[in-house]
Design an enzyme around this catalytic site. Structure first.
Site, PDB file in Angstrom:
ATOM      1  N   ASP A 135       1.549  -0.605   5.285  1.00 47.00           N
ATOM      2  CA  ASP A 135       1.622  -1.819   4.485  1.00 47.00           C
ATOM      3  C   ASP A 135       3.001  -2.459   4.661  1.00 47.00           C
ATOM      4  O   ASP A 135       3.799  -2.026   5.495  1.00 47.00           O
ATOM      5  CB  ASP A 135       1.308  -1.517   3.012  1.00 47.00           C
ATOM      6  CG  ASP A 135       2.275  -0.528   2.379  1.00 47.00           C
ATOM      7  OD1 ASP A 135       3.396  -0.323   2.897  1.00 47.00           O
ATOM      8  OD2 ASP A 135       1.917   0.043   1.337  1.00 47.00           O
ATOM      9  N   ALA A 136       3.302  -3.449   3.854  1.00 44.12           N
ATOM     10  CA  ALA A 136       4.566  -4.178   3.989  1.00 44.12           C
ATOM     11  C   ALA A 136       5.792  -3.304   3.735  1.00 44.12           C
ATOM     12  O   ALA A 136       6.892  -3.638   4.163  1.00 44.12           O
ATOM     13  CB  ALA A 136       4.573  -5.374   3.037  1.00 44.12           C
TER      14      ALA A 136
END
Length: 125
Positions: A7-8
């Protein structure tokens, strides 16, 4: 770990653990001479009916992992696999989980495990 799996924040996206379970299950089948594609062609696929994963520590971009799989339940039409996902270098437990499967017919009705599979798996219980 591939960047696309994170994810980020650089932490592995939770659903990818189930993908890794599937990869490990496929390797398990190959190790025991089970041709899963042939099973599907013969009309008795193995459907996932339950799945669980408990996340213990985050896997991050760049980490190498090891997935352990073992058959823990084997009945007439049902199988359960348990998994552990470990950091390859530290052996820290990152996640553990299980999947439960039922043999089905092409019509989606429960079926017995094919005899050829049963014979291969009886020896490891």
């Amino acid at each position: 770990m591939r960047y696309a799996e994170t994810d980020a924040m650089g932490v592995v996206y939770y659903a990818n653990y189930f993908v890794w379970f599937e990869v490990a299950r496929g390797a398990f089948c190959r190790a025991y001479g089970i041709d899963y594609q042939a099973i599907e062609r013969d009309g008795t696929p193995l459907a996932v009916v339950e799945a669980s994963c408990r996340y213990r520590a985050p896997a991050r971009y760049g980490d190498r992992i090891v997935v352990r799989v073992r058959l823990t339940e084997f009945k007439r039409s049902l199988m359960r696999f348990d998994y552990e996902i470990l950091h390859a270098d530290t052996r820290q437990l990152l996640a553990e989980g299980w999947t439960r499967h039922v043999w089905i017919t092409r019509e989606g009705k429960p079926a017995r495990c094919p005899e050829s599979i049963r014979a291969r798996l009886e020896c490891i219980r």
